[in-house]
Design a protein around this motif. Sequence first.
Motif, PDB file in Angstrom:
ATOM      1  N   SER A  29       0.816  -1.220   0.000  1.00 11.49           N
ATOM      2  CA  SER A  29       0.000   0.000   0.000  1.00 11.49           C
ATOM      3  C   SER A  29       0.847   1.267   0.000  1.00 11.49           C
ATOM      4  N   THR A  30       2.143   1.131   0.335  1.00  9.63           N
ATOM      5  CA  THR A  30       3.062   2.281   0.313  1.00  9.63           C
ATOM      6  C   THR A  30       3.167   2.871  -1.089  1.00  9.63           C
ATOM      7  N   PHE A  38       5.979  -1.440  -9.765  1.00  6.88           N
ATOM      8  CA  PHE A  38       6.004  -2.464  -8.718  1.00  6.88           C
ATOM      9  C   PHE A  38       6.213  -3.831  -9.363  1.00  6.88           C
ATOM     10  N   HIS A  39       7.489  -4.160  -9.594  1.00  8.86           N
ATOM     11  CA  HIS A  39       7.849  -5.454 -10.186  1.00  8.86           C
ATOM     12  C   HIS A  39       9.249  -5.810  -9.699  1.00  8.86           C
ATOM     13  N   THR A  40       9.736  -6.990 -10.070  1.00 11.37           N
ATOM     14  CA  THR A  40      10.990  -7.486  -9.496  1.00 11.37           C
ATOM     15  C   THR A  40      12.212  -6.667  -9.905  1.00 11.37           C
ATOM     16  N   GLY A  89       7.369  -9.305  -2.470  1.00 17.30           N
ATOM     17  CA  GLY A  89       5.975  -8.951  -2.251  1.00 17.30           C
ATOM     18  C   GLY A  89       5.749  -7.671  -1.476  1.00 17.30           C
ATOM     19  N   ARG A  90       6.836  -7.010  -1.093  1.00 12.33           N
ATOM     20  CA  ARG A  90       6.710  -5.783  -0.313  1.00 12.33           C
ATOM     21  C   ARG A  90       7.299  -4.599  -1.086  1.00 12.33           C
TER      22      ARG A  90
END
Length: 488
Positions: free
Chosen positions: A185-186, A197-199, A206-207
Amino acid sequence: MARPLKILSVAAEAHPFAKTGGLGDVCGALPLAHHRLGHDVRCVLPHYASVSTHGKATIQNTGRTLSIPVGISNPQAAIHLTHLQNKVPLYLIGNDFYFGRKGLYGEGGTDYPDNASRFVFFCRAALEWCKAIGFQPDIIHCHDWQAGLVPAYLKLVYQHDPFFKNTRTLFTIHNLGYQGNFDVSTLALAHLPAQAFHTQGLEFHGRFSFLKAGLVYSDLLTTVSKRYRQEILLAENGFHMEGVLQTRKDNLYGVLNGVDYEEWDPASDPWIAAPFDRDHLNGKAVCRKTLLEEMNLTVPQKKPVVSMVTRLSWQKGIDLVRDGFAQIMKENIGLVLLGVGDPAYEAFFAKQEKRYAGRFACKLAFDEGLAHRIIAGSDILLMPSVYEPCGLTQMYALRYGTVPVARSVGGLADTVKNFNPDTGRGTGFNFRRFELKYLLQSLRTASGLFANRTPWRRLIRNGMSQNLSWERAATEYIRLYRKALREP
């Protein structure tokens, strides 16, 4: 001649205004070293409730406020101004809800639950403040996870903003073990794009990771010693970030921290009982005598006073000292400990102080003046760290003629070289394996040499002759800043 650079330092600590450890020392000293080299340096720091005036430093209200987007709200940042040693402007980013608290990151050993929003606010405000005052930095030097979103904002939010068109970033890892990993949620709190938001971006198991943001989006990366740079590329010391670091290893550099020789100078230190330098060591004997009196210790003249000035955490090797405490005390040495940290460690050492009254003394506090007196008055400094990105205490010890006995990791390996009595070379005693028998072996070797005046004085002078100044480190950083600016 190369033009002076405009540098912005973004950090959660800066001595003397806010400090929990080495990060504060670095971020209070490096900007001053760059100022002395002729560069235009500014700093930003959260305006914690604990920020205090230091010496003649005053804190002025600029009268300016900024509206900063954090989630669905727009909290206000009130900007105050002070200076490092009346030379380098330091802007304090204030908001009582976020920073009007007793601690910097938490209280009672527990982190504040809203640290994510606190440092989202801080990172975004640092960039908005640059725009508000028209300060266009060539380089933004970001320190540790608390400043990790600054490079991400520049690449993902301000990428088309002409104000930052020529700005580059350098991110310094002071301790890879502290990462700023929070709930997904950040991402919405920070107003960063969901597609990041990916690797290969902001996602870490997952954070949402502040540290990974700094590692991925900065132009260059550094850490605080050459050995630590090598260590963090391996799984043993990578804290699961080694894969990310491997992909960026060509842009990862090791720059050994420095010592503020104005603050840490035994020839002029106002905290210690008598001045001394490498050619006039009588004052060190006075400092030892005074320290023993202050700590109520009785130690034979031919036995060393051993000290630990440290955070009481597992990283500092406290388990090794705790588990072998009785054997260490069998060496008939005097032992002084200054530090705070894990309550279990604190309770253990408080109990040992009663058991070994007159031979072991501990003060469970942060006391700057006592730290100086302990380092000046002791003969040996013990640093058995599990890992040590740089370590500053051993550098202070070398400057004060106090011989380090240290585990050969990170910055300790770069600064503490085993003494060879035959050649007269070396600055201390080190051991590689994290086992009590090796710690005791090195401590006994040092203790045995202590009674032999001539080689011991040679060893002391070797340490006091080291050039560990900030000017050396600052010059290396300027070279890296210019490298970042040259590359597309």
